[in-house]
Design an enzyme around this catalytic site. Structure first.
Site, PDB file in Angstrom:
ATOM      1  N   ARG A 111       0.888  -1.183   0.000  1.00  0.00           N
ATOM      2  CA  ARG A 111       0.000   0.000   0.000  1.00  0.00           C
ATOM      3  C   ARG A 111       0.912   1.216   0.000  1.00  0.00           C
ATOM      4  O   ARG A 111       1.657   1.449   0.947  1.00  0.00           O
ATOM      5  CB  ARG A 111      -0.910   0.009   1.232  1.00  0.00           C
ATOM      6  N   HIS A 138      -7.601   0.875  -6.438  1.00  0.00           N
ATOM      7  CA  HIS A 138      -7.741  -0.064  -5.314  1.00  0.00           C
ATOM      8  C   HIS A 138      -8.421  -1.332  -5.858  1.00  0.00           C
ATOM      9  O   HIS A 138      -9.574  -1.625  -5.528  1.00  0.00           O
ATOM     10  CB  HIS A 138      -8.577   0.602  -4.214  1.00  0.00           C
ATOM     11  N   GLN A 141     -10.200  -4.094  -3.616  1.00  0.00           N
ATOM     12  CA  GLN A 141     -11.484  -3.685  -3.047  1.00  0.00           C
ATOM     13  C   GLN A 141     -12.625  -3.940  -4.020  1.00  0.00           C
ATOM     14  O   GLN A 141     -13.678  -4.473  -3.651  1.00  0.00           O
ATOM     15  CB  GLN A 141     -11.429  -2.188  -2.704  1.00  0.00           C
ATOM     16  N   ASP A 229     -17.719   6.703  -0.886  1.00  0.00           N
ATOM     17  CA  ASP A 229     -16.478   6.492  -0.143  1.00  0.00           C
ATOM     18  C   ASP A 229     -16.176   7.806   0.577  1.00  0.00           C
ATOM     19  O   ASP A 229     -16.832   8.830   0.337  1.00  0.00           O
ATOM     20  CB  ASP A 229     -15.352   6.094  -1.125  1.00  0.00           C
ATOM     21  N   CYS A 268     -16.486   1.047   0.878  1.00  0.00           N
ATOM     22  CA  CYS A 268     -15.317   0.179   1.135  1.00  0.00           C
ATOM     23  C   CYS A 268     -14.876   0.216   2.585  1.00  0.00           C
ATOM     24  O   CYS A 268     -14.160  -0.672   3.026  1.00  0.00           O
ATOM     25  CB  CYS A 268     -14.172   0.566   0.205  1.00  0.00           C
ATOM     26  N   ARG A 296     -13.391  -9.120   1.421  1.00  0.00           N
ATOM     27  CA  ARG A 296     -11.979  -8.802   1.173  1.00  0.00           C
ATOM     28  C   ARG A 296     -11.129 -10.032   1.480  1.00  0.00           C
ATOM     29  O   ARG A 296     -10.181 -10.328   0.757  1.00  0.00           O
ATOM     30  CB  ARG A 296     -11.524  -7.621   2.050  1.00  0.00           C
TER      31      ARG A 296
HETATM   32  N1   CP Z   1     -11.253  -0.717   2.414  1.00  0.00           N
HETATM   33  C1   CP Z   1      -9.962  -0.750   2.787  1.00  0.00           C
HETATM   34  O1   CP Z   1      -9.035  -0.916   1.977  1.00  0.00           O
HETATM   35  O2   CP Z   1      -9.794  -0.636   4.135  1.00  0.00           O
HETATM   36  P1   CP Z   1      -8.416  -0.433   4.898  1.00  0.00           P
HETATM   37  O3   CP Z   1      -7.908   0.935   4.552  1.00  0.00           O
HETATM   38  O4   CP Z   1      -8.767  -0.584   6.346  1.00  0.00           O
HETATM   39  O5   CP Z   1      -7.433  -1.489   4.435  1.00  0.00           O
HETATM   40  N1  NVA Z   2     -10.428   6.263  -0.971  1.00  0.00           N
HETATM   41  C1  NVA Z   2      -9.950   5.840   0.318  1.00  0.00           C
HETATM   42  C2  NVA Z   2     -10.021   4.353   0.428  1.00  0.00           C
HETATM   43  C3  NVA Z   2      -9.627   3.793   1.764  1.00  0.00           C
HETATM   44  C4  NVA Z   2      -9.694   2.312   1.806  1.00  0.00           C
HETATM   45  C5  NVA Z   2      -8.524   6.329   0.526  1.00  0.00           C
HETATM   46  O1  NVA Z   2      -7.734   6.287  -0.419  1.00  0.00           O
HETATM   47  O2  NVA Z   2      -8.210   6.780   1.636  1.00  0.00           O
END
Ligand code: CP
Ligand code: NVA
Length: 313
Positions: A111, A138, A141, A229, A268, A296
């Site tokens: 990440r 992502h 997701q 989101d 998500c 997930r």
């Molecule tokens: N939805 C998602 O990716 O959650 P986290 O940021 O907790 O991994």
């Molecule tokens: N769009 C959000 C998703 C988190 C899982 C972010 O990037 O923070």
């Protein structure tokens, strides 16, 4: 799929736009099988002795725990690393990090905000690399989202999916999914927080399956699936301004009333209750957000198996 001279086909999972529809279907099929097997008390140890390294430059609950637990359920092991405790924090390059880690571990999940950094890591890695979220996309997701929709309401092909709120990484992966899965996607955002140039190109590539509609009520009309989101994604710095501009795009019961009677709501997570969604909607009968979060786990396991070349149980 990318190939290297040394190792043959290397199965990175970087973006849904890299995949054919049958490959994505195969991964979803694996996820559904793995879920059924787990519910029946079976845990096939298909990744015994494999080690997945996970690098987190930013916070995570679902991605972190589902990959970790998923890998253990498959008999493998994980290494949890954060960018700031690695030499990455002292300017070792992503490429050199990938070259070194490829000699220790069997796969890498990362990440990291910069999509270019992800690509640099993947380009130099000789083991599969999985995108656990960048600013651009992502994909893990959205695979879980599709699985969840189809469990609740059957095939997504031909369904009207509506995205309401900020244009972000999750939306981008929905645009990529729309190309493969045959649903339509209606996107409603304020102009200031709409799709950037790169995403507009991806939208164009769907050949009309994605529509931009300013008015959230008009966008949601007749929707089969409504998604939102956070208004403030990781890396965004203008939280106050976003809350002000995005408030007409909040998903509340009045907005959900415009959707089809059989529609479902997804997010998500993590949710910012009272901002992008009200308690009534996220805790209401149309919400499937916790099934979505559970999925997930099953999808992560399927992506891991696919990355290791395992396509059926
Ligand atoms: N939805 C998602 O990716 O959650 P986290 O940021 O907790 O991994
Ligand atoms: N769009 C959000 C998703 C988190 C899982 C972010 O990037 O923070």
């Amino acid at each position: 799929m990318m190939t290297t001279a040394q190792s043959g086909p290397l199965r990175h999972f970087l973006d849904l736009s890299d995949f054919s529809a049958p490959d994505l279907r195969r991964i979803l099929g694996l996820a559904a099988d793995l879920k059924a097997r787990l519910k029946a008390g079976e845990r096939p140890l298909l990744l015994k002795d494999k080690v997945l390294a996970m690098i987190f430059e930013r916070e995570s609950t679902r991605t972190r725990v589902s990959f970790d637990v998923g890998m253990r359920q498959l008999g493998g092991e994980t290494l949890m690393l954060t960018g700031h405790e690695m030499q990455l924090a002292r300017e070792e390059t992503l490429a050199d990090t990938a070259r070194v880690m490829s000699r220790y571990v069997d796969a890498i999940m990362i990440r990291i905000l910069s999509h270019d950094d992800l690509m640099e890591l993947a380009g130099a890695s000789s083991v599969p690399v999985i995108n656990g979220l960048t600013r651009r996309s992502h994909p893990c997701q959205v695979m879980a989202d599709i699985l969840t929709y189809e469990e609740h309401r059957g095939p997504i092909a031909g369904r009207k999916v509506v995205w309401v709120g900020d244009s972000n990484n999750v939306l981008a992966s929905w645009v990529h999914a729309t190309r493969a899965f045959g649903n339509t996607l209606t996107v409603s955002t304020p102009e200031e927080y709409g799709p950037d140039q790169g995403l507009l190109v991806d939208i164009e590539a769907t050949g009309g399956a994605v529509r931009l509609v300013d008015d959230p009520r008009q966008a949601v009309s007749g929707a089969d699936l409504v998604i939102t989101d956070t208004w403030v994604s990781m890396g965004d710095t203008d939280a106050k301004e976003r809350r002000k501009v995005l408030s007409p795009w909040r998903v509340d019961t009045r907005l959900m009333a415009e959707a089809a009677p059989n529609s479902v709501f997804m997010h998500c997570l993590p949710a910012h209750r009272g901002d992008e969604v009200t308690d009534e909607v996220i805790d209401g009968p149309q919400s499937v957000v916790f099934d979505e979060a559970e999925n997930r786990l099953h999808v992560q396991k399927a992506i891991l198996l696919w990355a290791f070349g395992i396509e059926e149980l």
